[in-house]
Design a protein around this motif. Structure first.
Motif, PDB file in Angstrom:
ATOM      1  N   PRO A  75       0.791  -1.232   0.000  1.00  0.00           N
ATOM      2  CA  PRO A  75       0.000   0.000   0.000  1.00  0.00           C
ATOM      3  C   PRO A  75       0.828   1.288   0.000  1.00  0.00           C
ATOM      4  O   PRO A  75       2.052   1.258   0.175  1.00  0.00           O
ATOM      5  N   LEU A  76       0.142   2.390  -0.162  1.00  0.00           N
ATOM      6  CA  LEU A  76       0.724   3.718  -0.129  1.00  0.00           C
ATOM      7  C   LEU A  76       1.606   3.883   1.110  1.00  0.00           C
ATOM      8  O   LEU A  76       1.209   3.521   2.217  1.00  0.00           O
ATOM      9  N   GLY A  77       2.807   4.406   0.912  1.00  0.00           N
ATOM     10  CA  GLY A  77       3.717   4.680   2.014  1.00  0.00           C
ATOM     11  C   GLY A  77       4.555   3.504   2.474  1.00  0.00           C
ATOM     12  O   GLY A  77       5.460   3.669   3.292  1.00  0.00           O
ATOM     13  N   SER A  78       4.275   2.323   1.946  1.00  0.00           N
ATOM     14  CA  SER A  78       5.047   1.156   2.376  1.00  0.00           C
ATOM     15  C   SER A  78       6.406   1.134   1.687  1.00  0.00           C
ATOM     16  O   SER A  78       6.578   1.600   0.563  1.00  0.00           O
ATOM     17  N   ALA A  79       7.393   0.586   2.384  1.00  0.00           N
ATOM     18  CA  ALA A  79       8.733   0.435   1.834  1.00  0.00           C
ATOM     19  C   ALA A  79       8.826  -0.904   1.109  1.00  0.00           C
ATOM     20  O   ALA A  79       8.362  -1.931   1.621  1.00  0.00           O
ATOM     21  N   VAL A  80       9.404  -0.874  -0.076  1.00  0.00           N
ATOM     22  CA  VAL A  80       9.637  -2.089  -0.859  1.00  0.00           C
ATOM     23  C   VAL A  80      11.125  -2.158  -1.157  1.00  0.00           C
ATOM     24  O   VAL A  80      11.713  -1.194  -1.653  1.00  0.00           O
ATOM     25  N   THR A  81      11.729  -3.284  -0.829  1.00  0.00           N
ATOM     26  CA  THR A  81      13.136  -3.522  -1.126  1.00  0.00           C
ATOM     27  C   THR A  81      13.213  -4.514  -2.270  1.00  0.00           C
ATOM     28  O   THR A  81      12.607  -5.587  -2.210  1.00  0.00           O
ATOM     29  N   LEU A  82      13.943  -4.132  -3.310  1.00  0.00           N
ATOM     30  CA  LEU A  82      14.139  -5.015  -4.457  1.00  0.00           C
ATOM     31  C   LEU A  82      15.603  -5.388  -4.530  1.00  0.00           C
ATOM     32  O   LEU A  82      16.480  -4.510  -4.491  1.00  0.00           O
ATOM     33  N   THR A  83      15.867  -6.679  -4.612  1.00  0.00           N
ATOM     34  CA  THR A  83      17.231  -7.185  -4.643  1.00  0.00           C
ATOM     35  C   THR A  83      17.428  -8.005  -5.911  1.00  0.00           C
ATOM     36  O   THR A  83      16.664  -8.934  -6.183  1.00  0.00           O
ATOM     37  N   ALA A  84      18.445  -7.627  -6.686  1.00  0.00           N
ATOM     38  CA  ALA A  84      18.795  -8.350  -7.906  1.00  0.00           C
ATOM     39  C   ALA A  84      20.078  -9.123  -7.671  1.00  0.00           C
ATOM     40  O   ALA A  84      21.024  -8.604  -7.068  1.00  0.00           O
ATOM     41  N   THR A  85      20.097 -10.354  -8.148  1.00  0.00           N
ATOM     42  CA  THR A  85      21.279 -11.208  -8.063  1.00  0.00           C
ATOM     43  C   THR A  85      21.633 -11.681  -9.464  1.00  0.00           C
ATOM     44  O   THR A  85      20.769 -12.205 -10.178  1.00  0.00           O
ATOM     45  N   LEU A  86      22.872 -11.493  -9.864  1.00  0.00           N
ATOM     46  CA  LEU A  86      23.337 -11.948 -11.170  1.00  0.00           C
ATOM     47  C   LEU A  86      23.354 -13.478 -11.179  1.00  0.00           C
ATOM     48  O   LEU A  86      24.039 -14.098 -10.360  1.00  0.00           O
ATOM     49  N   THR A  87      22.588 -14.071 -12.085  1.00  0.00           N
ATOM     50  CA  THR A  87      22.480 -15.528 -12.126  1.00  0.00           C
ATOM     51  C   THR A  87      23.145 -16.157 -13.346  1.00  0.00           C
ATOM     52  O   THR A  87      23.489 -17.329 -13.317  1.00  0.00           O
TER      53      THR A  87
END
Length: 138
Positions: A75-87
């Protein structure tokens, strides 16, 4: 491409969900939560961060595909962490696995494919397309 890009390399971004990230079509909000479109953009961005330190001055990365599963809302205001890993890294093609999480857990998973190409080659391709489009509209 500079040497040193290795399988397992990780990059992370954190975003805060804003209204412009809501699921909407033609200006109408369908759901007031983090949209799949916004998640796609952020998965591409965090994956691009994997390649940036390794691009030569004459090179650029281009997105080739994104495959994602949007599993839960944020929802609005929530923190989202996106993590990319080279595969995977084969020649000039780079694949990353991406996980998006909020306070409640995993909200999305995906895979991003990028191709590293000479800027000159990219420009030549774009110029060819532009010429064809101009011919069609004249």
């Amino acid at each position: 491409m500079r040497l040193g890009m290795e399988i397992g390399r990780v990059e992370t971004i954190e975003i805060i969900v804003t209204e412009d990230m809501f699921a909407s079509f033609e200006g109408e909000v369908v759901h007031p939560v983090y949209s799949t479109v916004a998640m796609t953009y952020h998965m591409e961005w965090v994956s691009r961060k994997i390649i940036l330190p390794f691009l030569e001055v004459h090179e650029e990365g281009m997105g080739a595909s994104v495959n994602l599963q949007h599993l839960a809302p944020s929802p609005l205001g929530s923190a989202v962490t996106l993590t990319a890993t080279l595969t995977a890294l084969r020649g000039n093609v780079v694949w990353t696995k991406v996980v998006a999480k909020n306070l409640f857990g995993v909200i999305g998973t995906g895979e991003v494919k990028q191709v590293i190409m000479p800027k000159k080659q990219i420009k030549e391709r774009l110029d060819e397309i532009t010429i064809v489009i101009k011919k069609d509209h004249s």
